[in-house]
Design an enzyme around this catalytic site. Structure first.
Site, PDB file in Angstrom:
ATOM      1  N   GLY A   1       0.813  -1.223   0.000  1.00 38.86           N
ATOM      2  CA  GLY A   1       0.000   0.000   0.000  1.00 38.86           C
ATOM      3  C   GLY A   1       0.839   1.262   0.000  1.00 38.86           C
ATOM      4  O   GLY A   1       2.070   1.220  -0.103  1.00 38.86           O
ATOM      5  N   PHE A   2       0.135   2.381   0.112  1.00 42.88           N
ATOM      6  CA  PHE A   2       0.791   3.705   0.118  1.00 42.88           C
ATOM      7  C   PHE A   2       1.860   3.773   1.212  1.00 42.88           C
ATOM      8  O   PHE A   2       3.058   3.934   0.932  1.00 42.88           O
ATOM      9  CB  PHE A   2      -0.319   4.757   0.301  1.00 42.88           C
ATOM     10  CG  PHE A   2       0.115   6.086   0.845  1.00 42.88           C
ATOM     11  CD1 PHE A   2       1.232   6.749   0.353  1.00 42.88           C
ATOM     12  CD2 PHE A   2      -0.624   6.704   1.859  1.00 42.88           C
ATOM     13  CE1 PHE A   2       1.612   7.991   0.867  1.00 42.88           C
ATOM     14  CE2 PHE A   2      -0.264   7.932   2.366  1.00 42.88           C
ATOM     15  CZ  PHE A   2       0.869   8.575   1.879  1.00 42.88           C
TER      16      PHE A   2
ATOM     17  N   THR B   1      -6.843  -3.673  -2.471  1.00 40.65           N
ATOM     18  CA  THR B   1      -7.132  -2.253  -2.676  1.00 40.65           C
ATOM     19  C   THR B   1      -6.007  -1.561  -3.452  1.00 40.65           C
ATOM     20  O   THR B   1      -5.868  -0.344  -3.397  1.00 40.65           O
ATOM     21  CB  THR B   1      -7.352  -1.523  -1.322  1.00 40.65           C
ATOM     22  OG1 THR B   1      -6.172  -1.678  -0.520  1.00 40.65           O
ATOM     23  CG2 THR B   1      -8.544  -2.070  -0.568  1.00 40.65           C
TER      24      THR B   1
ATOM     25  N   ASN C   1      -3.889 -12.928  13.750  1.00 37.56           N
ATOM     26  CA  ASN C   1      -2.883 -13.739  13.045  1.00 37.56           C
ATOM     27  C   ASN C   1      -1.496 -13.133  13.168  1.00 37.56           C
ATOM     28  O   ASN C   1      -0.516 -13.840  13.419  1.00 37.56           O
ATOM     29  CB  ASN C   1      -3.240 -13.870  11.553  1.00 37.56           C
ATOM     30  CG  ASN C   1      -4.414 -14.789  11.330  1.00 37.56           C
ATOM     31  OD1 ASN C   1      -4.857 -15.480  12.252  1.00 37.56           O
ATOM     32  ND2 ASN C   1      -4.946 -14.805  10.126  1.00 37.56           N
TER      33      ASN C   1
ATOM     34  N   TYR D   1     -14.977   0.285  10.647  1.00 39.73           N
ATOM     35  CA  TYR D   1     -13.568   0.696  10.705  1.00 39.73           C
ATOM     36  C   TYR D   1     -13.179   1.119  12.123  1.00 39.73           C
ATOM     37  O   TYR D   1     -12.285   0.533  12.727  1.00 39.73           O
ATOM     38  CB  TYR D   1     -13.322   1.834   9.711  1.00 39.73           C
ATOM     39  CG  TYR D   1     -11.854   2.149   9.520  1.00 39.73           C
ATOM     40  CD1 TYR D   1     -10.986   1.214   8.962  1.00 39.73           C
ATOM     41  CD2 TYR D   1     -11.331   3.372   9.898  1.00 39.73           C
ATOM     42  CE1 TYR D   1      -9.632   1.493   8.796  1.00 39.73           C
ATOM     43  CE2 TYR D   1      -9.974   3.665   9.727  1.00 39.73           C
ATOM     44  CZ  TYR D   1      -9.135   2.713   9.172  1.00 39.73           C
ATOM     45  OH  TYR D   1      -7.796   3.006   9.011  1.00 39.73           O
TER      46      TYR D   1
ATOM     47  N   LYS E   1     -10.907  -1.158  14.669  1.00 40.33           N
ATOM     48  CA  LYS E   1      -9.577  -0.647  15.031  1.00 40.33           C
ATOM     49  C   LYS E   1      -9.472  -0.545  16.558  1.00 40.33           C
ATOM     50  O   LYS E   1      -8.434  -0.846  17.137  1.00 40.33           O
ATOM     51  CB  LYS E   1      -9.343   0.728  14.400  1.00 40.33           C
ATOM     52  CG  LYS E   1      -9.003   0.663  12.918  1.00 40.33           C
ATOM     53  CD  LYS E   1      -7.566   0.190  12.720  1.00 40.33           C
ATOM     54  CE  LYS E   1      -7.098   0.273  11.291  1.00 40.33           C
ATOM     55  NZ  LYS E   1      -5.752  -0.300  11.105  1.00 40.33           N
TER      56      LYS E   1
ATOM     57  N   ARG F   1      -8.554   9.429  -0.989  1.00 40.85           N
ATOM     58  CA  ARG F   1      -8.787  10.264   0.189  1.00 40.85           C
ATOM     59  C   ARG F   1      -8.838  11.707  -0.300  1.00 40.85           C
ATOM     60  O   ARG F   1      -8.525  11.996  -1.464  1.00 40.85           O
ATOM     61  CB  ARG F   1      -7.662  10.062   1.199  1.00 40.85           C
ATOM     62  CG  ARG F   1      -7.434   8.605   1.584  1.00 40.85           C
ATOM     63  CD  ARG F   1      -8.599   8.021   2.369  1.00 40.85           C
ATOM     64  NE  ARG F   1      -8.725   8.638   3.679  1.00 40.85           N
ATOM     65  CZ  ARG F   1      -8.047   8.286   4.765  1.00 40.85           C
ATOM     66  NH1 ARG F   1      -7.171   7.301   4.695  1.00 40.85           N
ATOM     67  NH2 ARG F   1      -8.239   8.901   5.921  1.00 40.85           N
TER      68      ARG F   1
HETATM   69  N1  UDP Z   1     -14.020  14.961   1.674  1.00 40.99           N
HETATM   70  C1  UDP Z   1     -14.711  15.775   0.778  1.00 40.99           C
HETATM   71  N2  UDP Z   1     -14.800  15.377  -0.519  1.00 40.99           N
HETATM   72  C2  UDP Z   1     -14.219  14.229  -0.981  1.00 40.99           C
HETATM   73  C3  UDP Z   1     -13.515  13.401  -0.067  1.00 40.99           C
HETATM   74  C4  UDP Z   1     -13.453  13.801   1.248  1.00 40.99           C
HETATM   75  O1  UDP Z   1     -15.247  16.824   1.168  1.00 40.99           O
HETATM   76  O2  UDP Z   1     -14.326  13.951  -2.196  1.00 40.99           O
HETATM   77  C5  UDP Z   1     -13.928  15.366   3.088  1.00 40.99           C
HETATM   78  C6  UDP Z   1     -14.603  14.373   4.012  1.00 40.99           C
HETATM   79  O3  UDP Z   1     -15.961  14.723   4.181  1.00 40.99           O
HETATM   80  C7  UDP Z   1     -13.787  14.515   5.285  1.00 40.99           C
HETATM   81  C8  UDP Z   1     -12.416  14.951   4.822  1.00 40.99           C
HETATM   82  O4  UDP Z   1     -12.573  15.376   3.476  1.00 40.99           O
HETATM   83  O5  UDP Z   1     -14.341  15.486   6.135  1.00 40.99           O
HETATM   84  C9  UDP Z   1     -11.377  13.829   4.865  1.00 40.99           C
HETATM   85  O6  UDP Z   1     -11.886  12.728   4.171  1.00 40.99           O
HETATM   86  P1  UDP Z   1     -11.013  11.454   3.822  1.00 40.99           P
HETATM   87  O7  UDP Z   1     -11.831  10.555   2.959  1.00 40.99           O
HETATM   88  O8  UDP Z   1      -9.706  11.872   3.295  1.00 40.99           O
HETATM   89  O9  UDP Z   1     -10.741  10.723   5.219  1.00 40.99           O
HETATM   90  P2  UDP Z   1     -11.286  10.759   6.721  1.00 40.99           P
HETATM   91  O10 UDP Z   1     -10.443  11.757   7.436  1.00 40.99           O
HETATM   92  O11 UDP Z   1     -12.736  11.170   6.740  1.00 40.99           O
HETATM   93  O12 UDP Z   1     -11.099   9.386   7.197  1.00 40.99           O
END
Ligand code: UDP
Length: 310
Positions: free
Chosen positions: A11-12, A36, A94, A140, A144, A183
């Protein structure tokens, strides 16, 4: 030669950790099912095993066992709740068993999501979280949180050397930008570079604090190796809080994009604010993030522009 086993090493973050471990002279084994991933990106010097971590076992012994395999993207994990839980419950078990048999240091990347929708900012490790146990993000957050309990049970029962990291929104080269895996940072950059609408969920006032991968890698390596960090639970992130709207504006400015903002319905149970209190990591690891958001964004934009020829 010391040996390290890394789940999710393709992954990343995992692939960067593989590079670091190889540079430091370790023998690296990766277990990853590529579920993924778009492509294989582990360095060629790793011993690669293609398998889901929840189905993985080995007789081999290691000095370090790192459990990174997870599905951290909300738009992905809410669509794949069972697979998300599998890598955190059975997968963690595991990896713990392998670490226990090996008498290894066990290192876990938990998440800042364990805090849920916090009412304390910046969030210290002593905050227990405000989490809905059966909500949209619970597959999630709660799995976690369960992993952390499981790891501490192994520590209490067997006296194992365990270390739990809670990363806060790490970004940088090799992070996925596409589809449900993207993300917010890589997604907004990709949209901006293509002059496509920037998809802001809700009013964009929600906040996060972002950490560039190189700072994460430095902290993680110290955390893995430093004897002072045995048994620690540490936030690894930044305390520079910024709203999603301001993030979008920054990316639009740097890329000189013609994209407009498209407001979409808010995500269910999206935490309203998130920023890390990193005093403990500063103290124990003598670490300080060095790459500011502007600089990290410029580097990530450069990388994505090159990769996708935009
Ligand atoms: N977000 C957004 N538009 C997108 C993707 C994410 O506005 O296309 C916002 C999302 O609502 C959150 C923040 O960006 O408040 C971070 O989202 P991300 O999916 O990166 O990860 P999270 O911190 O929520 O796990």
């Amino acid at each position: 030669m010391q040996k390290i086993l890394i789940s999710g090493g393709n992954g990343f973050l995992g692939s960067h950790l593989c590079d670091k471990a190889i540079n430091e002279g370790l023998s690296v084994t990766v277990v990853d099912d590529l579920s993924t991933s778009k492509e294989k990106q582990v360095p060629k010097d790793t011993h690669f095993i293609k398998k889901p971590v929840e189905k993985f076992d080995t007789k081999e012994k290691f000095d370090f066992v790192v459990h990174l395999a997870a599905r951290p993207s909300p738009d992905d994990y809410t669509r794949n709740p069972l697979a998300t839980i599998d890598s955190n419950d059975v997968g963690t078990r595991n990896m713990l068993e392998i670490a226990h048999r090996s008498n290894a240091t066990f290192f876990y990347t938990s998440t800042s999501e364990v805090y849920g929708d916090p009412d304390v900012l910046p969030i210290p490790e002593t905050y227990f979280g405000y989490v809905n146990p059966n909500g949209a993000r619970s597959c999630y957050d709660e799995s976690k949180r369960f992993s952390e309990a499981l790891i501490k049970a192994y520590e209490r029962q067997y006296g194992m050397d365990v270390r739990i990291e809670r990363p806060f929104n790490v970004y940088g080269p090799r992070i996925r930008e596409d589809g449900f895996y993207g993300r917010v940072i890589p997604r907004f950059i990709d949209q901006a570079l293509r002059n496509k609408p920037i998809t802001v969920y809700g009013d964009g006032k929600q906040t996060r604090s972002y950490l560039y991968f190189a700072d994460w890698l430095e902290a993680t390596w110290k955390f893995l190796k430093d004897p002072k960090a045995k048994g620690a639970v540490l936030n690894i992130g930044s305390n520079a809080e910024i709203s999603v709207m301001s993030l979008a504006e920054k990316i639009l400015n740097i890329t000189k994009s013609r994209s407009r903002i498209a407001y979409l319905p808010p995500r269910e149970e999206d935490p309203k604010r998130r920023a890390a209190d990193i005093s403990l990591a500063r103290k124990i690891l003598e670490w300080e993030p060095e790459v500011g958001l502007e600089e990290g964004l410029v580097k990530t934009i450069w990388w994505l522009r090159e990769k996708n020829r935009l």
